[in-house]
Design an enzyme around this catalytic site. Structure first.
Site, mmCIF file in Angstrom:
data_model
loop_
_atom_site.group_PDB
_atom_site.id
_atom_site.type_symbol
_atom_site.label_atom_id
_atom_site.label_comp_id
_atom_site.label_asym_id
_atom_site.label_seq_id
_atom_site.Cartn_x
_atom_site.Cartn_y
_atom_site.Cartn_z
ATOM 1 N N TRP A 32 0.829 -1.205 0.000
ATOM 2 C CA TRP A 32 0.000 0.000 0.000
ATOM 3 C C TRP A 32 0.869 1.263 0.000
ATOM 4 O O TRP A 32 0.432 2.324 -0.412
ATOM 5 C CB TRP A 32 -0.948 0.009 1.200
ATOM 6 C CG TRP A 32 -0.293 -0.394 2.487
ATOM 7 C CD1 TRP A 32 0.318 0.425 3.380
ATOM 8 C CD2 TRP A 32 -0.177 -1.727 3.005
ATOM 9 N NE1 TRP A 32 0.803 -0.307 4.424
ATOM 10 C CE2 TRP A 32 0.513 -1.635 4.231
ATOM 11 C CE3 TRP A 32 -0.607 -2.977 2.565
ATOM 12 C CZ2 TRP A 32 0.807 -2.746 5.019
ATOM 13 C CZ3 TRP A 32 -0.324 -4.078 3.345
ATOM 14 C CH2 TRP A 32 0.376 -3.976 4.549
ATOM 15 N N ARG A 33 2.099 1.114 0.430
ATOM 16 C CA ARG A 33 3.000 2.269 0.457
ATOM 17 C C ARG A 33 3.612 2.487 -0.932
ATOM 18 O O ARG A 33 3.804 3.618 -1.368
ATOM 19 C CB ARG A 33 4.106 1.972 1.479
ATOM 20 C CG ARG A 33 4.970 3.136 1.800
ATOM 21 C CD ARG A 33 5.923 2.793 2.936
ATOM 22 N NE ARG A 33 5.351 3.008 4.244
ATOM 23 C CZ ARG A 33 5.894 2.560 5.381
ATOM 24 N NH1 ARG A 33 7.004 1.851 5.354
ATOM 25 N NH2 ARG A 33 5.326 2.814 6.536
ATOM 26 N N GLU A 45 -5.319 0.898 5.909
ATOM 27 C CA GLU A 45 -5.524 1.497 7.233
ATOM 28 C C GLU A 45 -6.593 0.736 8.019
ATOM 29 O O GLU A 45 -6.459 0.533 9.222
ATOM 30 C CB GLU A 45 -5.913 2.973 7.108
ATOM 31 C CG GLU A 45 -4.795 3.867 6.589
ATOM 32 C CD GLU A 45 -3.560 3.850 7.478
ATOM 33 O OE1 GLU A 45 -3.662 3.493 8.663
ATOM 34 O OE2 GLU A 45 -2.467 4.175 6.978
ATOM 35 N N GLN A 50 -5.794 -3.146 14.572
ATOM 36 C CA GLN A 50 -5.878 -4.401 15.350
ATOM 37 C C GLN A 50 -5.140 -5.573 14.720
ATOM 38 O O GLN A 50 -5.226 -6.677 15.219
ATOM 39 C CB GLN A 50 -7.335 -4.876 15.561
ATOM 40 C CG GLN A 50 -8.360 -3.811 15.724
ATOM 41 C CD GLN A 50 -8.494 -3.346 17.144
ATOM 42 O OE1 GLN A 50 -7.830 -3.871 18.011
ATOM 43 N NE2 GLN A 50 -9.318 -2.357 17.374
ATOM 44 N N THR A 51 -4.476 -5.410 13.576
ATOM 45 C CA THR A 51 -3.854 -6.568 12.922
ATOM 46 C C THR A 51 -2.442 -6.217 12.444
ATOM 47 O O THR A 51 -2.199 -5.104 11.980
ATOM 48 C CB THR A 51 -4.724 -7.018 11.723
ATOM 49 O OG1 THR A 51 -6.093 -7.071 12.147
ATOM 50 C CG2 THR A 51 -4.334 -8.394 11.239
ATOM 51 N N GLY A 89 -10.456 -11.174 11.820
ATOM 52 C CA GLY A 89 -11.103 -10.773 13.071
ATOM 53 C C GLY A 89 -11.733 -9.387 12.983
ATOM 54 O O GLY A 89 -11.600 -8.691 11.971
ATOM 55 N N TYR A 90 -12.425 -9.009 14.030
ATOM 56 C CA TYR A 90 -13.100 -7.707 14.081
ATOM 57 C C TYR A 90 -13.881 -7.470 12.787
ATOM 58 O O TYR A 90 -13.609 -6.546 12.026
ATOM 59 C CB TYR A 90 -12.107 -6.569 14.342
ATOM 60 C CG TYR A 90 -11.404 -6.716 15.657
ATOM 61 C CD1 TYR A 90 -11.972 -6.232 16.828
ATOM 62 C CD2 TYR A 90 -10.185 -7.367 15.736
ATOM 63 C CE1 TYR A 90 -11.338 -6.390 18.044
ATOM 64 C CE2 TYR A 90 -9.540 -7.534 16.953
ATOM 65 C CZ TYR A 90 -10.124 -7.035 18.092
ATOM 66 O OH TYR A 90 -9.491 -7.190 19.282
ATOM 67 N N TYR A 128 -8.528 9.826 12.235
ATOM 68 C CA TYR A 128 -7.257 9.197 11.885
ATOM 69 C C TYR A 128 -7.261 8.724 10.422
ATOM 70 O O TYR A 128 -6.364 9.037 9.642
ATOM 71 C CB TYR A 128 -6.950 8.011 12.827
ATOM 72 C CG TYR A 128 -5.854 7.164 12.255
ATOM 73 C CD1 TYR A 128 -4.537 7.589 12.333
ATOM 74 C CD2 TYR A 128 -6.139 5.999 11.541
ATOM 75 C CE1 TYR A 128 -3.519 6.860 11.734
ATOM 76 C CE2 TYR A 128 -5.138 5.272 10.947
ATOM 77 C CZ TYR A 128 -3.832 5.704 11.053
ATOM 78 O OH TYR A 128 -2.834 4.997 10.451
ATOM 79 N N ASP A 146 -2.220 7.833 15.693
ATOM 80 C CA ASP A 146 -2.675 6.486 16.045
ATOM 81 C C ASP A 146 -1.871 6.050 17.266
ATOM 82 O O ASP A 146 -1.165 6.865 17.882
ATOM 83 C CB ASP A 146 -2.524 5.522 14.861
ATOM 84 C CG ASP A 146 -1.063 5.239 14.533
ATOM 85 O OD1 ASP A 146 -0.171 5.916 15.085
ATOM 86 O OD2 ASP A 146 -0.807 4.320 13.726
ATOM 87 N N CYS A 207 16.447 3.074 21.155
ATOM 88 C CA CYS A 207 16.856 4.493 21.200
ATOM 89 C C CYS A 207 18.211 4.714 20.526
ATOM 90 O O CYS A 207 18.456 5.771 19.944
ATOM 91 C CB CYS A 207 16.892 4.988 22.647
ATOM 92 S SG CYS A 207 15.285 4.842 23.446
ATOM 93 N N CYS A 216 14.589 13.915 22.257
ATOM 94 C CA CYS A 216 13.649 13.113 23.047
ATOM 95 C C CYS A 216 13.791 13.348 24.555
ATOM 96 O O CYS A 216 14.816 13.026 25.156
ATOM 97 C CB CYS A 216 13.852 11.639 22.722
ATOM 98 S SG CYS A 216 12.708 10.577 23.616
HETATM 99 FE FE1 SF4 Z 1 13.895 6.246 22.235
HETATM 100 FE FE2 SF4 Z 1 12.808 8.662 22.297
HETATM 101 FE FE3 SF4 Z 1 13.525 7.601 19.978
HETATM 102 FE FE4 SF4 Z 1 11.423 6.624 21.261
HETATM 103 S S1 SF4 Z 1 11.608 8.683 20.408
HETATM 104 S S2 SF4 Z 1 13.085 5.434 20.336
HETATM 105 S S3 SF4 Z 1 12.074 6.853 23.396
HETATM 106 S S4 SF4 Z 1 14.873 8.141 21.653
#
Ligand code: SF4
Length: 397
Positions: A32-33, A45, A50-51, A89-90, A128, A146, A207, A216
């Site tokens: 779909w992308r 979408e 749920q899947t 499902g659903y 959404y 989402d 991270c 972040c």
């Molecule tokens: Fe880690 Fe923040 Fe990146 Fe999420 S947004 S993966 S918490 S550094």
């Protein structure tokens, strides 16, 4: 004055650049992308709610072969629709998609409109989904939030509160609106969702590989595993039921056996072909534990009482054709988790010898639960919409 992340603009351009560069280098190729027509984006979408992606892929391709246009989807018989959805499902999603396709045919000549407000006005399309179709398929500047996006934002901006609360939803949508890259809204929205699913995962976010690490707040304070604030778990019910699997066996070896299936008229499984069942034990709103299972099993007394209950069900459904309780044979139980219910179904095989190759039967079913019934071969069953749990019962034969 409290700090409101929705007003904070200092870092936005750098964050956008970092995220888009990462996405363009790392985006997975998805059907779909790679070809984001409005119908394909919408379908993906809905299926992806749920899947998991890997489960959705084959369903997505098969669905488009069967219903290549919204017109074809709008006109499809319910059985075809549910057969194509069988196992995802659903099922309410499939019914809603058809309602939406019918509205698109009536109001927009069979094409999803390139307009956010018009998309939102269609049945089954919420904020959404409208944002996803508008941005990804039409390149219009509308954000999406989402579960993945909410998790990324909750961590990036160290937001406290369950993401589903109205106050948090307002904050999350305001951030999404503010951060959105107006020149590449589709890529930007997909980048956020991709980051949430591949890097900023619910558990153990990666991270070290994250393009937004510098931005972040959760990473800076080591709070990744605490955010977003977990949802309080809704109480689930626990139920054990027995199902009657009637098999008619023609005397001629060349004639295939036929099975009684009945179409559910209401509830989560509406329109699907299932089996007559009887509830044996139920616990309201209790966590599933080995103790609870033992307690319920004791009330069912899994040997003789269950046989008696299923024999009573057979007598109700089949009248004089019902065999003696001794002739019923239990199969392996199947389990399924619904949103609010942990369900165990114990199937009982009820074989009846018949003289005719294409047998008939008198059947009495509760009209509040079932709208129709049929006697089908295993081959015919593959063309009907069947809940996954029931498919697992048949797989044991
Ligand atoms: Fe880690 Fe923040 Fe990146 Fe999420 S947004 S993966 S918490 S550094």
């Amino acid at each position: 004055m409290t700090h409101c992340p929705a007003d904070d603009t200092t870092d936005d351009a750098a964050l956008r650049r970092a995220l888009l560069a990462w996405y363009r280098a790392h985006a997975r190729s998805l059907p779909w992308r790679d070809d984001p027509t409005p119908y394909r984006v919408w379908l993906s979408e809905i299926m992806l709610q749920q899947t998991q992606v890997d489960t959705v892929r084959p369903y997505f391709e098969r669905w488009l072969e069967r219903f290549p246009t919204l017109q074809a989807l709008a006109e499809a018989p319910t059985d075809d629709l549910l057969a194509a959805w069988s196992g995802l499902g659903y099922y309410r999603r499939a019914h809603n998609m058809q309602k939406c396709a019918q509205a698109v045919v009536q109001q927009h000549g069979g094409q999803l409109p390139a307009d956010h407000a018009a998309l939102l006005a269609l049945p089954g399309i919420g904020r959404y989904t409208a944002g996803a179709i508008a941005s990804i398929a039409f390149g219009l500047p509308h954000p999406v939030v989402d579960g993945n996006v909410a998790r990324v934002f909750a961590r990036l901006f160290a937001l406290e509160g369950e993401p589903s609360t109205p106050a948090m939803q307002r904050t999350l949508w305001a951030i999404a609106e503010r951060l959105l890259d107006r020149d590449a809204p589709g890529d930007f929205n997909q980048a956020l969702m991709e980051l949430g699913s591949q890097v900023c995962r619910p558990r153990n976010p990666a991270c070290a590989d994250c393009p937004l690490q510098l931005h972040c707040a959760a990473f800076a304070s080591g709070r990744q595993s605490e955010l977003p604030t977990p949802k309080r778990r809704a109480a689930r019910h626990r139920e054990i039921a027995a199902a009657l699997l009637v098999r008619l066996e023609p005397a001629a070896a060349s004639a295939p056996p036929r099975y009684l299936v009945a179409r559910r008229s209401a509830d989560l499984l509406e329109g699907l072909w299932s089996l007559p069942t009887v509830t044996l034990a139920r616990a309201e709103g209790r966590e599933r534990t080995p103790e609870l299972d033992r307690e319920l099993a004791a009330t069912v007394s899994l040997g003789s009482t269950m046989r008696q209950r299923i024999a009573e069900l057979a007598a109700q459904v089949l009248g004089e054709r019902a065999p003696e309780a001794d002739a019923l044979r239990p199969l392996r139980p199947v389990e399924h988790g619904f949103t609010h219910l942990e369900y165990t179904l114990v199937p009982w095989l009820c074989s009846i010898r018949v003289a005719d190759d294409v047998p008939t039967l008198e059947v009495a079913l509760d009209p509040a639960v079932f709208s129709a019934w049929r006697l089908v071969t295993r081959q015919e069953l593959t063309e009907l919409g069947v809940p996954r749990m029931i498919a697992r019962v048949f797989a044991q034969l």
